[in-house]
Design a protein around this motif. Structure first.
Motif, PDB file in Angstrom:
ATOM      1  N   TYR A 117     -15.915   2.478  -0.993  1.00 55.58           N
ATOM      2  CA  TYR A 117     -16.444   2.367  -2.350  1.00 55.58           C
ATOM      3  C   TYR A 117     -16.364   3.714  -3.079  1.00 55.58           C
ATOM      4  CZ  TYR A 117     -19.802   2.166  -6.167  1.00 55.58           C
ATOM      5  OH  TYR A 117     -20.406   2.269  -7.395  1.00 55.58           O
ATOM      6  N   ALA A 118     -16.788   4.775  -2.410  1.00 57.54           N
ATOM      7  CA  ALA A 118     -16.770   6.103  -3.037  1.00 57.54           C
ATOM      8  C   ALA A 118     -15.345   6.535  -3.349  1.00 57.54           C
ATOM      9  CB  ALA A 118     -17.455   7.127  -2.127  1.00 57.54           C
ATOM     10  N   GLN A 119     -14.414   6.260  -2.440  1.00 57.60           N
ATOM     11  CA  GLN A 119     -13.017   6.629  -2.665  1.00 57.60           C
ATOM     12  C   GLN A 119     -12.434   5.848  -3.845  1.00 57.60           C
ATOM     13  OE1 GLN A 119     -11.144   6.007   1.232  1.00 57.60           O
ATOM     14  NE2 GLN A 119     -13.005   6.836   2.142  1.00 57.60           N
ATOM     15  N   PHE A 120     -12.749   4.562  -3.901  1.00 61.64           N
ATOM     16  CA  PHE A 120     -12.268   3.715  -4.992  1.00 61.64           C
ATOM     17  C   PHE A 120     -12.871   4.171  -6.320  1.00 61.64           C
ATOM     18  CE2 PHE A 120     -12.512  -0.020  -7.735  1.00 61.64           C
ATOM     19  CZ  PHE A 120     -11.249  -0.573  -7.609  1.00 61.64           C
ATOM     20  N   ALA A 121     -14.162   4.416  -6.335  1.00 60.76           N
ATOM     21  CA  ALA A 121     -14.840   4.828  -7.574  1.00 60.76           C
ATOM     22  C   ALA A 121     -14.299   6.147  -8.105  1.00 60.76           C
ATOM     23  CB  ALA A 121     -16.347   4.934  -7.320  1.00 60.76           C
ATOM     24  N   ALA A 122     -13.871   7.021  -7.190  1.00 62.27           N
ATOM     25  CA  ALA A 122     -13.339   8.324  -7.594  1.00 62.27           C
ATOM     26  C   ALA A 122     -11.853   8.262  -7.943  1.00 62.27           C
ATOM     27  CB  ALA A 122     -13.560   9.335  -6.469  1.00 62.27           C
ATOM     28  N   GLY A 123     -11.255   7.074  -7.868  1.00 60.59           N
ATOM     29  CA  GLY A 123      -9.845   6.937  -8.170  1.00 60.59           C
ATOM     30  C   GLY A 123      -8.935   7.471  -7.082  1.00 60.59           C
ATOM     31  N   GLN A 124      -9.467   7.603  -5.863  1.00 58.88           N
ATOM     32  CA  GLN A 124      -8.699   8.164  -4.753  1.00 58.88           C
ATOM     33  C   GLN A 124      -8.030   7.104  -3.889  1.00 58.88           C
ATOM     34  OE1 GLN A 124     -12.060  10.289  -3.090  1.00 58.88           O
ATOM     35  NE2 GLN A 124     -11.296  12.242  -3.863  1.00 58.88           N
ATOM     36  N   ALA A 125      -8.289   5.835  -4.182  1.00 58.69           N
ATOM     37  CA  ALA A 125      -7.704   4.755  -3.393  1.00 58.69           C
ATOM     38  C   ALA A 125      -7.461   3.547  -4.280  1.00 58.69           C
ATOM     39  CB  ALA A 125      -8.618   4.383  -2.233  1.00 58.69           C
ATOM     40  N   ALA A 126      -6.363   2.827  -4.008  1.00 55.61           N
ATOM     41  CA  ALA A 126      -5.988   1.675  -4.830  1.00 55.61           C
ATOM     42  C   ALA A 126      -6.623   0.387  -4.330  1.00 55.61           C
ATOM     43  CB  ALA A 126      -4.474   1.536  -4.865  1.00 55.61           C
ATOM     44  N   LEU A 127      -6.521   0.118  -3.028  1.00 50.57           N
ATOM     45  CA  LEU A 127      -7.134  -1.067  -2.429  1.00 50.57           C
ATOM     46  C   LEU A 127      -8.301  -0.619  -1.552  1.00 50.57           C
ATOM     47  CD1 LEU A 127      -4.148  -3.315  -1.210  1.00 50.57           C
ATOM     48  CD2 LEU A 127      -5.342  -3.371  -3.399  1.00 50.57           C
ATOM     49  N   ILE A 182       0.830  -1.212   0.000  1.00 50.34           N
ATOM     50  CA  ILE A 182       0.000   0.000   0.000  1.00 50.34           C
ATOM     51  C   ILE A 182       0.865   1.264   0.000  1.00 50.34           C
ATOM     52  CG2 ILE A 182      -1.984  -1.137   1.056  1.00 50.34           C
ATOM     53  CD1 ILE A 182      -1.275   0.255   3.685  1.00 50.34           C
ATOM     54  N   ALA A 183       2.068   1.173   0.552  1.00 45.59           N
ATOM     55  CA  ALA A 183       2.968   2.333   0.490  1.00 45.59           C
ATOM     56  C   ALA A 183       3.325   2.635  -0.969  1.00 45.59           C
ATOM     57  CB  ALA A 183       4.231   2.060   1.302  1.00 45.59           C
ATOM     58  N   HIS A 184       3.623   1.585  -1.732  1.00 38.53           N
ATOM     59  CA  HIS A 184       3.992   1.790  -3.137  1.00 38.53           C
ATOM     60  C   HIS A 184       2.793   2.238  -3.979  1.00 38.53           C
ATOM     61  CE1 HIS A 184       6.627   1.413  -6.586  1.00 38.53           C
ATOM     62  NE2 HIS A 184       5.684   0.735  -7.219  1.00 38.53           N
ATOM     63  N   LEU A 185       1.605   1.805  -3.607  1.00 39.97           N
ATOM     64  CA  LEU A 185       0.404   2.197  -4.355  1.00 39.97           C
ATOM     65  C   LEU A 185      -0.045   3.617  -4.028  1.00 39.97           C
ATOM     66  CD1 LEU A 185      -1.676  -1.113  -4.156  1.00 39.97           C
ATOM     67  CD2 LEU A 185      -0.620  -0.119  -6.204  1.00 39.97           C
ATOM     68  N   THR A 186       0.463   4.182  -2.950  1.00 42.09           N
ATOM     69  CA  THR A 186       0.134   5.556  -2.565  1.00 42.09           C
ATOM     70  C   THR A 186       0.933   6.530  -3.430  1.00 42.09           C
ATOM     71  OG1 THR A 186      -0.293   4.881  -0.287  1.00 42.09           O
ATOM     72  CG2 THR A 186       0.120   7.209  -0.678  1.00 42.09           C
ATOM     73  N   VAL A 187       0.265   7.560  -3.936  1.00 42.41           N
ATOM     74  CA  VAL A 187       0.923   8.546  -4.806  1.00 42.41           C
ATOM     75  C   VAL A 187       0.523   9.952  -4.359  1.00 42.41           C
ATOM     76  CG1 VAL A 187       1.297   9.315  -7.175  1.00 42.41           C
ATOM     77  CG2 VAL A 187       0.724   6.913  -6.724  1.00 42.41           C
ATOM     78  N   ASP A 188       1.520  10.825  -4.150  1.00 44.90           N
ATOM     79  CA  ASP A 188       1.178  12.194  -3.772  1.00 44.90           C
ATOM     80  C   ASP A 188       0.845  13.025  -5.010  1.00 44.90           C
ATOM     81  OD1 ASP A 188       3.547  13.166  -4.935  1.00 44.90           O
ATOM     82  OD2 ASP A 188       4.597  13.370  -3.043  1.00 44.90           O
ATOM     83  N   LYS A 189       0.500  14.268  -4.810  1.00 47.44           N
ATOM     84  CA  LYS A 189       0.009  15.108  -5.898  1.00 47.44           C
ATOM     85  C   LYS A 189       1.099  15.492  -6.896  1.00 47.44           C
ATOM     86  CE  LYS A 189      -3.944  16.830  -3.317  1.00 47.44           C
ATOM     87  NZ  LYS A 189      -4.647  18.003  -2.729  1.00 47.44           N
ATOM     88  N   LYS A 190       2.340  15.175  -6.562  1.00 43.15           N
ATOM     89  CA  LYS A 190       3.442  15.423  -7.508  1.00 43.15           C
ATOM     90  C   LYS A 190       3.878  14.139  -8.209  1.00 43.15           C
ATOM     91  CE  LYS A 190       5.325  19.520  -5.197  1.00 43.15           C
ATOM     92  NZ  LYS A 190       6.527  20.133  -4.566  1.00 43.15           N
ATOM     93  N   GLY A 191       3.152  13.041  -7.928  1.00 45.11           N
ATOM     94  CA  GLY A 191       3.466  11.781  -8.586  1.00 45.11           C
ATOM     95  C   GLY A 191       4.493  10.926  -7.865  1.00 45.11           C
ATOM     96  N   VAL A 192       4.873  11.322  -6.654  1.00 44.94           N
ATOM     97  CA  VAL A 192       5.857  10.569  -5.881  1.00 44.94           C
ATOM     98  C   VAL A 192       5.139   9.495  -5.062  1.00 44.94           C
ATOM     99  CG1 VAL A 192       7.682  10.687  -4.131  1.00 44.94           C
ATOM    100  CG2 VAL A 192       7.330  12.599  -5.717  1.00 44.94           C
ATOM    101  N   ARG A 193       5.647   8.287  -5.111  1.00 43.21           N
ATOM    102  CA  ARG A 193       5.017   7.185  -4.393  1.00 43.21           C
ATOM    103  C   ARG A 193       5.403   7.182  -2.911  1.00 43.21           C
ATOM    104  NH1 ARG A 193       2.156   3.910  -7.429  1.00 43.21           N
ATOM    105  NH2 ARG A 193       2.408   4.013  -9.695  1.00 43.21           N
ATOM    106  N   GLY A 194       4.578   6.489  -2.128  1.00 39.22           N
ATOM    107  CA  GLY A 194       4.752   6.510  -0.685  1.00 39.22           C
ATOM    108  C   GLY A 194       6.034   5.897  -0.179  1.00 39.22           C
ATOM    109  N   ASP A 195       6.683   5.061  -0.971  1.00 40.10           N
ATOM    110  CA  ASP A 195       7.946   4.442  -0.569  1.00 40.10           C
ATOM    111  C   ASP A 195       9.138   5.068  -1.274  1.00 40.10           C
ATOM    112  OD1 ASP A 195       7.347   3.502  -3.085  1.00 40.10           O
ATOM    113  OD2 ASP A 195       7.603   1.379  -2.618  1.00 40.10           O
TER     114      ASP A 195
END
Length: 458
Positions: A290-300, A191-204
């Motif tokens: 569900y709402a977060q996933f549908a909006a593309g705001q969450a990976a898992l 989940i760290a790698h799937l996290t992306v900040d607003k500049k495109g940098v991943r969580g790890d």
């Protein structure tokens, strides 16, 4: 006889507290109301996705029982329990309704349900006819049955393969995640790698901005205090051998003071501080996974099997499922819940209502529900048909069903005074999520809850 003022007040409190955030599907209200004819069986449910299947069951039941008619009322989750409670108070409740494990104990105490053992049509319903563990949950402390099992649910992660492929996370990684309360295991790395900040940098990656996240690796379903982490942290704490109460059903001593449990909660809520999961202030109670996933705001997005149809309806998503991670014991875990059909004491024709409940619990009806693929029916035959329906639609639901097959489920607590319990637990867990309280403070909550149940026992 109508409920006394004391019972009416308790019913209102129950409906208010229990509707805050327990898991369930919802939809727009339809056909609201009850009938005054003793030949018409009023049946209420809250899941709009299941209504077509149950209408087919009603049509088949009516053909087999000339002179009886089933009138189905469907309304959204938010309205369902408050209107049911109003019906209990006004003596205008339905004959039969879809019941929830977290609620029925209080309804039994308030005397608004009829034991199924009292009717010829339902007295022979046996626990062994259903998936293991479901049937006995609906037997009250008096030894009588108050619900006929209709379906069951577990949890898993929904994900978009397009997104995980882009991140370089393989199917094998997602199918074999591990977890521990110290560093989160390979699950936290994913989940760290799937996290992306607003500049495109991943969580790890170096330079990750945890305060400006565009896509979270893990969606949030809130704090989980109102449902004991069913779609939040229950899959992790279950691998520690932790259960909410000393026994289930009808436990009276809670175990939220367990150090291992508190450590796991500290890890879970800590994901928000790391930026891998939304903080409570980001979505709060207003937006689930569900709402977060549908909006593309969450990976898992961890959610229950009752949400399969909703997630499957999303466009431009290559939907897949990943199982919950294995814990330090080498096993997976999932909270296990089930619904049932109950008869109210306000029924104009309880014998006819019992016939309908018996049909709802039969292979004849549950196979119909299984073929629709919306939920997993309580009977094994219906479960298998649901699995086949989803397989034909291109979705492997093994991450849900393997928990039952492998017996890696943990039952949600079935206790008395659920409304009072939720009034204490929901805000307290939110405070831990927000950070105004620490996980260790749950010992104080545990003491309050145990005192409540000591008073109840006297």
């Amino acid at each position: 006889m109508r409920p006394t003022n004391k019972i009416a007040a308790a019913l209102v409190a129950a409906a208010t507290a229990l509707s805050l955030g327990l898991a369930g599907c919802s939809g727009p209200a339809e056909q609201e109301g009850t009938s005054t004819s003793s030949n018409v069986i009023d049946y209420w449910l809250w899941d709009s996705a299941q209504q077509p299947g149950y209408q087919q069951c009603a049509n088949d039941f009516q053909k087999a029982n000339p002179g009886l008619k089933v009138n189905i009322t469907q309304m959204g989750w938010d309205d369902y329990w408050s209107k049911l409670t109003a019906g209990f108070i006004a003596d205008q409740a339905p004959d039969v309704f879809t019941n929830h494990l977290s609620k029925y104990a209080q309804f039994v105490d308030l005397g608004v349900l009829l034991p199924l053992d009292d009717f010829e049509a339902t007295r022979d319903i046996k626990s062994e006819d259903f998936q293991e563990g479901l049937g006995d949950l609906w037997i009250g402390q008096d030894g009588k049955r108050y619900g006929a099992p209709k379906d069951w649910d577990t949890v898993a992660y929904f994900y978009d393969k397009n997104m995980t492929d882009k991140a370089g996370i393989s199917t094998d990684q997602l199918q074999n995640m591990t977890w521990n309360p110290d560093d989160g295991g390979s699950f936290e790395k994913v989940i760290a790698h799937l996290t992306v900040d607003k500049k495109g940098v991943r969580g790890d990656e170096p330079g990750f901005d945890k305060d400006n996240v565009a896509v979270f690796g893990l969606a949030s379903e809130g704090a989980g205090g109102e449902n004991f982490g069913q779609t939040q942290w229950g899959a992790y704490t279950g691998t520690l051998g932790w259960e909410p109460t000393d026994k289930n059903p009808w436990g009276t001593h809670f175990r939220m003071d367990d150090p291992q449990f508190q450590k796991a909660l500290g890890w879970y809520y800590g994901l928000a501080e790391k930026g891998y999961m939304p903080k409570f202030s980001t979505f709060g109670r207003g937006s689930g996974s569900y709402a977060q996933f549908a909006a593309g705001q969450a990976a898992l997005a961890m959610n229950g099997s009752w949400m399969i149809s909703s997630f499957s309806s999303l466009e431009k998503v290559d939907l897949k499922l990943a199982p919950t991670p294995t814990g330090v014991d080498g096993k997976r875990s999932s909270p296990f819940n089930g619904l049932a059909d109950s008869i109210t004491r306000f029924s104009d024709n309880p014998e006819a209502a019992a016939k309908w409940v018996a049909y709802l619990a039969s292979d004849s009806c549950q196979d119909v529900i299984g073929e629709a693929g919306v939920v997993f029916p309580a009977r094994p035959s219906g479960t298998q048909k649901s699995i086949e329906a989803r397989r034909k639609a291109g979705l492997d639901v093994a991450p849900f069903t393997d928990h039952v097959k492998d017996r890696t489920t943990v039952l949600l607590p079935v206790v008395q005074n659920a409304a009072d319990l939720n009034a204490l637990t929901a805000p307290y867990f939110e405070s831990v999520y927000i950070g105004t309280k620490k996980p260790e403070d749950l010992t104080e909550l545990n003491n309050q809850v145990n005192k409540l149940y000591e008073i109840t026992a006297k």
